[in-house]
Enzyme design. Structure first.
Site, PDB file in Angstrom:
ATOM      1  N   ASP A   3       3.804   9.238  -1.090  1.00 16.29           N
ATOM      2  CA  ASP A   3       2.660   8.457  -0.641  1.00 16.29           C
ATOM      3  C   ASP A   3       2.369   7.370  -1.664  1.00 16.29           C
ATOM      4  O   ASP A   3       2.490   7.601  -2.873  1.00 16.29           O
ATOM      5  CB  ASP A   3       1.413   9.346  -0.493  1.00 16.29           C
ATOM      6  CG  ASP A   3       0.686   9.115   0.824  1.00 16.29           C
ATOM      7  OD1 ASP A   3       0.840   8.016   1.393  1.00 16.29           O
ATOM      8  OD2 ASP A   3      -0.024  10.022   1.274  1.00 16.29           O
TER       9      ASP A   3
ATOM     10  N   HIS B  82       0.810  -1.217   0.000  1.00 13.69           N
ATOM     11  CA  HIS B  82       0.000   0.000   0.000  1.00 13.69           C
ATOM     12  C   HIS B  82       0.845   1.271   0.000  1.00 13.69           C
ATOM     13  O   HIS B  82       0.326   2.353  -0.288  1.00 13.69           O
ATOM     14  CB  HIS B  82      -0.947  -0.002   1.203  1.00 13.69           C
ATOM     15  CG  HIS B  82      -2.041  -1.016   1.086  1.00 13.69           C
ATOM     16  ND1 HIS B  82      -3.288  -0.715   0.579  1.00 13.69           N
ATOM     17  CD2 HIS B  82      -2.064  -2.343   1.360  1.00 13.69           C
ATOM     18  CE1 HIS B  82      -4.031  -1.809   0.576  1.00 13.69           C
ATOM     19  NE2 HIS B  82      -3.311  -2.807   1.036  1.00 13.69           N
TER      20      HIS B  82
END
Length: 456
Positions: free
Chosen positions: A364, A157
């Protein structure tokens, strides 16, 4: 029919994914996908003196949630140590913050081996196992060593890094070999996928053919599968929440001023000091916006036993005080900074009424806040998304106002642009962003990965 078994570091309590304050991005994305009969396994979040090693099972709407506790030494070495002091900074390109100790890596392997021992007792021969995130990279290898031959997939993720960064981690080759114990390995973006294949080629000694790594007796398929949200559901929640007493109180407190909002965990990867400095530059360089904007920064506390997070919180407290001390007037406090967790339903309402969504992480994997902000907006009078070029979401949300988060002046200029942007341009940008968010949903993410795991 094969049963789906989900494995993650933390397991959401039943119903946590539907808008509770504790629901993280993974829980929200998967909760609407898991079907009766699914098993979800992981750490309970509890640290105890003597863990029993026996899973605690709770049933919720036909789904079995099985958790085990960790001992204090395992927690220190596995979670605080290798996972969050070595892997997390490394995979966010923060080598200066990476701390590596062999005993932490040994603890990381030991906890994954313990997970494998417990999980294998709960598995059926035809189960498909979907492992999530950096805490559990060695789990499949431990399961293979113990004889499991079923399908295992892994999804990362957070970002993956180029070989020149990964090689700084002493056990880099061990982790790449562990990743190659899976049948499918998934990443948020094409960039992360390409970096993995390059690292596999350089460090593992295996051949790379297209998007497959050819190992001893296994072909590992690598895919890019960006995670999404339930855009329609979130949009409905935001529209309803905008009429609640809570949001009405926020509106009244703004006194007609524009609201800029940022919301995330308190983490050094999110670029919070840079963002605060960017907001200060906005007020210093563009005085026409004085008394016309308030920035609400929600930064929920996390990992408070990690020294870097303690230092970050102190720095943000200082910066917030400095900004408000320099620019506040008796009836205007430009920066509202809070570290409490806010329920997703309330966040949806805040996003709905905000003129600017400020999403500027230094790095991110994806960043679902950016997608939630877009989904929450009123298409007739939408706000403006300001997005870091280093967020995974930037590959999809190309009509956001892009910034380099390391440049506070760029953040200031983007905020000034957003405040002055015409309604027509805001509507045009939002229409394109909305299509992207509504097309790449949480359900699509799950279906794409599970289809790959089935071998389709």
């Amino acid at each position: 029919m094969a049963r789906l078994v989900i494995v993650s570091n933390r397991v959401p309590p039943p119903r946590a994914g539907r808008g509770g304050a504790s629901a993280g991005g993974l829980a929200v994305a998967l909760q609407s996908f898991v079907a009766p009969g699914t098993l979800w396994f992981g750490w309970s979040g509890r640290v105890v003196d003597k863990p029993s090693g026996k899973p605690r099972v709770v049933e919720g709407q036909g789904v079995s949630y099985a958790t085990i506790d960790l001992g204090s030494d395992d927690y220190d070495r596995f979670y605080v140590g290798f996972a969050n002091s070595s892997l997390w900074p490394l995979l966010h390109f923060r080598l200066g913050l990476m701390r590596y100790r062999r005993e932490d890596f040994e603890g990381y392997l030991a906890v994954n081996a313990g997970f494998a021992d417990v999980l294998l007792k709960m598995l059926r021969p035809d189960d498909m196992v979907w492992v999530h995130d950096y805490h559990l990279i060695p789990l499949a290898a431990a399961m293979r060593e113990r004889g499991f031959t079923g399908r295992i997939g892994f999804f990362l993720h957070i970002p993956f890094v180029p070989a020149s960064v990964l090689e700084a981690l002493p056990p880099a080759r061990d982790l790449l070999l562990a990743l190659c114990a899976h049948d499918v390995v998934g990443f948020q973006t094409q960039t992360h996928l390409s970096d993995f294949l390059d690292c596999a080629r350089r460090f593992s000694g295996f051949a790379v053919e297209g998007q497959e790594v050819v190992t001893n007796g296994r072909r590992v398929r690598a895919i890019a599968d960006p995670i999404g949200i339930d855009a329609q559901g979130f949009a409905r929640v935001a529209a309803r929440a905008a009429g609640t007493a809570y949001i009405q109180r926020v509106r009244e407190s703004l006194l007609g001023r524009s609201l800029a909002i940022s919301a995330e965990r308190l983490d050094y990867s999110k670029g919070l000091p840079n963002r605060f400095e960017g907001f200060a530059r906005l007020l210093a360089r563009f005085p026409q916006h004085h008394r016309k904007i308030s920035l609400l920064q929600i930064a929920a506390r996390s990992r408070e036993d990690v020294a870097e997070y303690q230092a970050l919180r102190r720095e943000l407290d200082r910066l917030a005080g400095d900004i408000n001390g320099r620019f506040s007037q008796f009836d205007w406090m430009p920066l509202r900074y809070m570290t409490q967790t806010v329920a997703r339903t309330k966040l949806a309402g805040l996003f709905r009424i905000a003129h600017i969504g400020l999403v500027t992480p230094l790095r991110d994997g994806m960043n679902l806040v950016a997608k939630e902000f877009v989904a929450a907006q009123d298409p007739a009078d939408p706000g403006v998304l300001i997005l870091s070029q280093f967020a995974g979401a930037a590959e999809e949300l190309t009509h956001a106002v892009m910034v380099n988060p390391y440049d506070p002046d760029a953040i200031a200029e983007a905020m000034s642009t957003a405040l002055e942007m015409s309604l027509e341009e805001r509507q045009e940008r939002h229409a394109v962003l909305r299509r992207a968010v509504f097309d790449v949903t949480a359900a699509r993410y799950c279906n794409v990965f599970v289809d790959a795991l089935k071998g389709h």
